[in-house]
Design a protein around this motif. Structure first.
Motif, PDB file in Angstrom:
ATOM      1  N   ALA A  93      64.375  33.899  73.097  1.00  0.00           N
ATOM      2  CA  ALA A  93      65.526  34.786  73.261  1.00  0.00           C
ATOM      3  C   ALA A  93      65.520  35.943  72.261  1.00  0.00           C
ATOM      4  CB  ALA A  93      66.837  34.006  73.158  1.00  0.00           C
ATOM      5  N   ALA A  94      64.319  36.430  71.925  1.00  0.00           N
ATOM      6  CA  ALA A  94      64.161  37.580  71.035  1.00  0.00           C
ATOM      7  C   ALA A  94      64.866  37.375  69.694  1.00  0.00           C
ATOM      8  CB  ALA A  94      64.652  38.857  71.714  1.00  0.00           C
ATOM      9  N   GLN A  95      64.669  36.181  69.130  1.00  0.00           N
ATOM     10  CA  GLN A  95      65.157  35.893  67.786  1.00  0.00           C
ATOM     11  C   GLN A  95      63.988  36.021  66.808  1.00  0.00           C
ATOM     12  OE1 GLN A  95      68.655  35.268  67.249  1.00  0.00           O
ATOM     13  NE2 GLN A  95      68.384  36.160  69.289  1.00  0.00           N
ATOM     14  N   PHE A  96      64.268  36.562  65.619  1.00  0.00           N
ATOM     15  CA  PHE A  96      63.219  36.857  64.653  1.00  0.00           C
ATOM     16  C   PHE A  96      63.418  36.008  63.402  1.00  0.00           C
ATOM     17  CE2 PHE A  96      63.867  40.429  67.410  1.00  0.00           C
ATOM     18  CZ  PHE A  96      62.578  40.742  67.811  1.00  0.00           C
ATOM     19  N   TYR A  97      62.337  35.375  62.962  1.00  0.00           N
ATOM     20  CA  TYR A  97      62.400  34.404  61.881  1.00  0.00           C
ATOM     21  C   TYR A  97      61.410  34.754  60.775  1.00  0.00           C
ATOM     22  CZ  TYR A  97      64.683  31.536  65.467  1.00  0.00           C
ATOM     23  OH  TYR A  97      65.523  31.070  66.450  1.00  0.00           O
ATOM     24  N   ASN A  98      61.815  34.484  59.544  1.00  0.00           N
ATOM     25  CA  ASN A  98      60.903  34.450  58.401  1.00  0.00           C
ATOM     26  C   ASN A  98      60.213  33.090  58.484  1.00  0.00           C
ATOM     27  OD1 ASN A  98      59.711  34.079  55.872  1.00  0.00           O
ATOM     28  ND2 ASN A  98      61.398  35.025  54.749  1.00  0.00           N
ATOM     29  N   ALA A  99      58.933  33.083  58.813  1.00  0.00           N
ATOM     30  CA  ALA A  99      58.270  31.830  59.179  1.00  0.00           C
ATOM     31  C   ALA A  99      56.944  31.660  58.451  1.00  0.00           C
ATOM     32  CB  ALA A  99      58.046  31.775  60.689  1.00  0.00           C
ATOM     33  N   ALA A 100      56.472  30.423  58.439  1.00  0.00           N
ATOM     34  CA  ALA A 100      55.154  30.085  57.905  1.00  0.00           C
ATOM     35  C   ALA A 100      54.417  29.268  58.947  1.00  0.00           C
ATOM     36  CB  ALA A 100      55.277  29.298  56.596  1.00  0.00           C
ATOM     37  N   ALA A 101      53.175  29.645  59.218  1.00  0.00           N
ATOM     38  CA  ALA A 101      52.358  28.982  60.234  1.00  0.00           C
ATOM     39  C   ALA A 101      51.279  28.141  59.575  1.00  0.00           C
ATOM     40  CB  ALA A 101      51.723  30.015  61.155  1.00  0.00           C
ATOM     41  N   VAL A 102      51.067  26.947  60.129  1.00  0.00           N
ATOM     42  CA  VAL A 102      49.996  26.054  59.695  1.00  0.00           C
ATOM     43  C   VAL A 102      48.842  26.197  60.685  1.00  0.00           C
ATOM     44  CG1 VAL A 102      49.348  23.648  59.269  1.00  0.00           C
ATOM     45  CG2 VAL A 102      51.637  24.464  58.631  1.00  0.00           C
ATOM     46  N   LEU A 103      47.716  26.668  60.184  1.00  0.00           N
ATOM     47  CA  LEU A 103      46.562  27.001  61.023  1.00  0.00           C
ATOM     48  C   LEU A 103      45.384  26.103  60.675  1.00  0.00           C
ATOM     49  CD1 LEU A 103      46.702  30.862  60.412  1.00  0.00           C
ATOM     50  CD2 LEU A 103      47.941  29.568  62.165  1.00  0.00           C
ATOM     51  N   ARG A 104      44.700  25.600  61.703  1.00  0.00           N
ATOM     52  CA  ARG A 104      43.471  24.833  61.489  1.00  0.00           C
ATOM     53  C   ARG A 104      42.815  24.549  62.840  1.00  0.00           C
ATOM     54  NH1 ARG A 104      46.755  19.646  59.028  1.00  0.00           N
ATOM     55  NH2 ARG A 104      48.120  19.304  60.799  1.00  0.00           N
ATOM     56  N   ARG A 105      41.496  24.435  62.787  1.00  0.00           N
ATOM     57  CA  ARG A 105      40.701  24.080  63.967  1.00  0.00           C
ATOM     58  C   ARG A 105      41.011  24.966  65.179  1.00  0.00           C
ATOM     59  NH1 ARG A 105      42.968  19.061  62.421  1.00  0.00           N
ATOM     60  NH2 ARG A 105      41.658  17.975  60.893  1.00  0.00           N
ATOM     61  N   GLY A 106      41.274  26.246  64.919  1.00  0.00           N
ATOM     62  CA  GLY A 106      41.521  27.172  66.005  1.00  0.00           C
ATOM     63  C   GLY A 106      42.907  27.089  66.620  1.00  0.00           C
ATOM     64  N   ARG A 107      43.825  26.343  65.990  1.00  0.00           N
ATOM     65  CA  ARG A 107      45.156  26.137  66.558  1.00  0.00           C
ATOM     66  C   ARG A 107      46.251  26.499  65.554  1.00  0.00           C
ATOM     67  NH1 ARG A 107      42.945  20.975  67.410  1.00  0.00           N
ATOM     68  NH2 ARG A 107      44.497  20.135  65.998  1.00  0.00           N
ATOM     69  N   VAL A 108      47.425  26.800  66.093  1.00  0.00           N
ATOM     70  CA  VAL A 108      48.642  26.872  65.283  1.00  0.00           C
ATOM     71  C   VAL A 108      49.314  25.518  65.431  1.00  0.00           C
ATOM     72  CG1 VAL A 108      50.835  28.047  64.911  1.00  0.00           C
ATOM     73  CG2 VAL A 108      48.839  29.351  65.686  1.00  0.00           C
ATOM     74  N   ASP A 109      49.200  24.689  64.396  1.00  0.00           N
ATOM     75  CA  ASP A 109      49.637  23.296  64.508  1.00  0.00           C
ATOM     76  C   ASP A 109      51.116  23.080  64.193  1.00  0.00           C
ATOM     77  OD1 ASP A 109      47.329  22.218  65.425  1.00  0.00           O
ATOM     78  OD2 ASP A 109      46.743  21.232  63.561  1.00  0.00           O
ATOM     79  N   PHE A 110      51.721  24.002  63.448  1.00  0.00           N
ATOM     80  CA  PHE A 110      53.084  23.750  62.975  1.00  0.00           C
ATOM     81  C   PHE A 110      53.656  25.083  62.498  1.00  0.00           C
ATOM     82  CE2 PHE A 110      56.035  22.651  59.464  1.00  0.00           C
ATOM     83  CZ  PHE A 110      56.848  21.715  60.084  1.00  0.00           C
ATOM     84  N   VAL A 111      54.949  25.290  62.681  1.00  0.00           N
ATOM     85  CA  VAL A 111      55.628  26.479  62.165  1.00  0.00           C
ATOM     86  C   VAL A 111      56.941  26.045  61.514  1.00  0.00           C
ATOM     87  CG1 VAL A 111      56.799  28.638  62.768  1.00  0.00           C
ATOM     88  CG2 VAL A 111      54.616  28.073  63.838  1.00  0.00           C
ATOM     89  N   HIS A 112      57.167  26.519  60.291  1.00  0.00           N
ATOM     90  CA  HIS A 112      58.467  26.316  59.642  1.00  0.00           C
ATOM     91  C   HIS A 112      59.197  27.644  59.615  1.00  0.00           C
ATOM     92  CE1 HIS A 112      61.669  25.133  56.959  1.00  0.00           C
ATOM     93  NE2 HIS A 112      61.346  26.122  56.148  1.00  0.00           N
TER      94      HIS A 112
END
Length: 294
Positions: A93-112
């Motif tokens: 719904a076009a909401q914008f977040y200050n976020a951190a992405a967990v990246l590994r093995r070619g994937r985005v595994d988790f976002v806080h």
């Protein structure tokens, strides 16, 4: 999932090129390569490391979805290493977040998504970002579980406590802390030193903190990134605000022994906390700010 009682963690204390995602991506790739050379299992970048901290009205133009190809490119570069970077996430719904992405093995595994958006001193994050709503942990190599809280999230002790109760055995703390932002007699470097050592010691939980290096716009980011053991003692620490890669080895047995000696998680009494929070939320006359935060 692999079992790793010992893991090598790394911190990328990097300068940010404000509002220039492509140049920041290039710097991320450089530090990912350095962390690979150091045989790190995990690499932590600062808050909003792909955009710079002072996003403000540029949030719409700098935002990316969590399936953005640029994040997947970094995840490919990460390989088996876990990489955490900061970005502006465009969510549902076009909401914008200050976020951190967990990246590994070619994937985005988790976002806080940052929960505690500061609106004091020179900070106006609640003006530009939607707030996150969940405290979760993610699995590293067994038996490690990671809590991930962004900067001011750690100034709400309840969020750290919830992370520990969810099973975090290591706390990852990407921050963007500048000397001038709070004002008055408050010292950001001293405040963070006390806070991080307290959490590590209180929960028997190693803390990995990454801050921005040097100047960004009119702010001076003081650096001071560090890796603390489960007693709050520094294993590696940046002396100042220069770009640097820090590394240290963490031993899960040290976590076990620290938590046996000081059983904060065991003795948290979750039933009492749940009862008292519920009583507070339902009490007539609870201030709006308190009701919102719980």
């Amino acid at each position: 999932m692999a079992v790793a009682s010992k893991i090598k963690v790394a911190v990328a204390q990097v300068a940010t090129d404000l509002h220039h995602v492509e140049s920041n991506l290039a710097r991320h790739r450089e530090f990912i390569a350095k962390a690979h050379d150091a045989k790190a299992d995990l690499l932590l970048f600062p808050e909003l490391s792909l955009t710079g901290y002072q996003v403000a009205d540029h949030a719409v133009d700098l935002a990316m979805a969590k399936d953005d190809p640029r994040l997947y490119d970094l995840a490919e570069a990460a390989g088996e290493m876990t990489v955490i970077c900061g970005f502006v996430e465009e969510g549902y719904a076009a909401q914008f977040y200050n976020a951190a992405a967990v990246l590994r093995r070619g994937r985005v595994d988790f976002v806080h998504r940052k929960i505690n958006l500061p609106s004091y001193g020179r900070m106006e994050e609640d003006k530009f970002f939607a707030e996150g709503r969940y405290v979760e942990v993610f699995q590293l190599a067994t038996p490690w579980s990671a809590g991930l809280l962004i900067c001011a999230d750690l100034w709400n002790p309840g969020l750290v406590h919830l992370s520990a109760l969810h099973g975090a055995t290591i706390m990852l703390s990407p921050i963007a802390s500048a000397n001038e932002v709070v004002g008055g007699d408050f010292s950001n470097p001293d405040g963070w030193d006390t806070t991080l050592r307290f959490y590590a010691m209180m929960y028997g939980m190693p803390v990995v903190m990454a801050n921005i290096a040097g100047r960004e716009g009119g702010l001076h980011f003081w650096g001071g990134s560090r890796i603390l053991d489960p007693h709050g003692r520094p294993l590696a620490q940046a002396d100042g605000d220069e770009e640097v890669l820090l590394t240290a080895e963490l031993d899960y047995d040290a976590v076990r022994r620290a938590r046996f000696a000081l059983p904060t998680v065991r003795d948290s009494n979750l039933d009492l906390i749940h009862r008292e929070v519920d009583r507070l939320v339902n009490r007539v006359g609870v201030p709006v700010g308190i009701r919102r935060s719980v």
